[in-house]
Design a protein around this motif. Structure first.
Motif, PDB file in Angstrom:
ATOM      1  N   ALA A 240      -0.854   5.414  -0.449  1.00 17.06           N
ATOM      2  CA  ALA A 240       0.471   5.555   0.388  1.00 17.06           C
ATOM      3  C   ALA A 240       1.342   4.044   0.687  1.00 17.06           C
ATOM      4  O   ALA A 240       2.340   4.233   0.342  1.00 17.06           O
TER       5      ALA A 240
ATOM      6  N   SER B   3       0.842   1.268  -0.929  1.00 13.75           N
ATOM      7  CA  SER B   3       1.296   0.667  -2.074  1.00 13.75           C
ATOM      8  C   SER B   3       2.404   1.268  -2.757  1.00 13.75           C
ATOM      9  O   SER B   3       3.311   0.588  -3.533  1.00 13.75           O
ATOM     10  N   GLN B   4       3.159   2.347  -2.170  1.00 15.74           N
ATOM     11  CA  GLN B   4       4.330   2.899  -2.665  1.00 15.74           C
ATOM     12  C   GLN B   4       5.670   2.567  -1.868  1.00 15.74           C
ATOM     13  O   GLN B   4       6.739   2.814  -2.255  1.00 15.74           O
TER      14      GLN B   4
ATOM     15  N   THR C  71       9.328  11.372  -1.888  1.00 19.35           N
ATOM     16  CA  THR C  71       9.216  10.030  -2.189  1.00 19.35           C
ATOM     17  C   THR C  71       7.764   9.838  -2.876  1.00 19.35           C
ATOM     18  O   THR C  71       6.809  10.544  -2.086  1.00 19.35           O
ATOM     19  N   PRO C  72       7.423   9.084  -3.568  1.00 22.18           N
ATOM     20  CA  PRO C  72       5.676   8.304  -3.894  1.00 22.18           C
ATOM     21  C   PRO C  72       5.210   8.395  -2.393  1.00 22.18           C
ATOM     22  O   PRO C  72       3.794   8.732  -2.452  1.00 22.18           O
ATOM     23  N   GLY C  73       5.592   7.632  -1.350  1.00 21.70           N
ATOM     24  CA  GLY C  73       5.133   7.380  -0.466  1.00 21.70           C
ATOM     25  C   GLY C  73       4.718   8.532   0.453  1.00 21.70           C
ATOM     26  O   GLY C  73       3.858   8.644   0.986  1.00 21.70           O
TER      27      GLY C  73
ATOM     28  N   ALA D 280       2.171  10.500  -0.967  1.00 22.93           N
ATOM     29  CA  ALA D 280       0.675  10.115  -0.854  1.00 22.93           C
ATOM     30  C   ALA D 280       0.087  10.237   0.745  1.00 22.93           C
ATOM     31  O   ALA D 280      -0.758  10.255   0.864  1.00 22.93           O
TER      32      ALA D 280
END
Length: 144
Positions: free
Chosen positions: A44, A46-47, A117-119, A122
């Motif tokens: 997470a 890293s996003q 979102t990707p974060g 995650a």
């Protein structure tokens, strides 16, 4: 330092303090789940999470490392870790972080589908893995 020991090839591993246990022991399962939670939180981060969230998640990762270390100890050997163990003040700090985050949100009126979102996605994954870790910690607490 090698990252493997070859001492677990027969289906057992050592807890810190020397006690041998099966690799499917509840304690090993629990610290594996805590480690997986920590890895998911790293994913997470890293996003590109917002800074305020990233700082909280980074602190949680450090705290999960302590939880994993404590679980990896043979019961009664925790003082040998030379780490400050977590206490009620850590729970209070996390609850305050949650309260601050929720204060800026509209009240939830239904379940939220994991996405965004990707974060955010995650973090949803991290939440579910963390809940599994929590369930496995209950199993360990019953043995103690």
């Amino acid at each position: 330092m090698k990252i493997y020991t070859r001492t677990g090839d027969a289906g057992q591993t050592s807890l810190y303090g020397g006690r041998r246990v099966d690799k499917d022991d509840a304690r090993v399962e629990a610290y594996g789940n805590v480690d997986e939670t920590n890895a998911c939180l790293g994913l997470a981060r890293s996003q590109g999470l917002p800074d305020v969230i990233d700082r909280v998640v980074e602190r949680l990762q450090a705290e999960l490392f302590v939880v994993g270390a404590e679980l990896a100890c043979a019961p009664g050997n925790e003082s040998r870790l030379r780490l400050p163990l977590l206490g009620e003040e850590h729970v209070t700090a996390l609850e305050a972080d949650i309260d601050r985050s929720e204060a800026v949100l509209a009240p939830l009126r239904s379940f939220v589908l994991p996405a965004g979102t990707p974060g955010a996605a995650a973090l949803h994954l991290s939440r579910t893995v963390c809940r599994r870790a929590e369930r496995s910690l209950i199993a360990v607490s019953r043995e103690s």
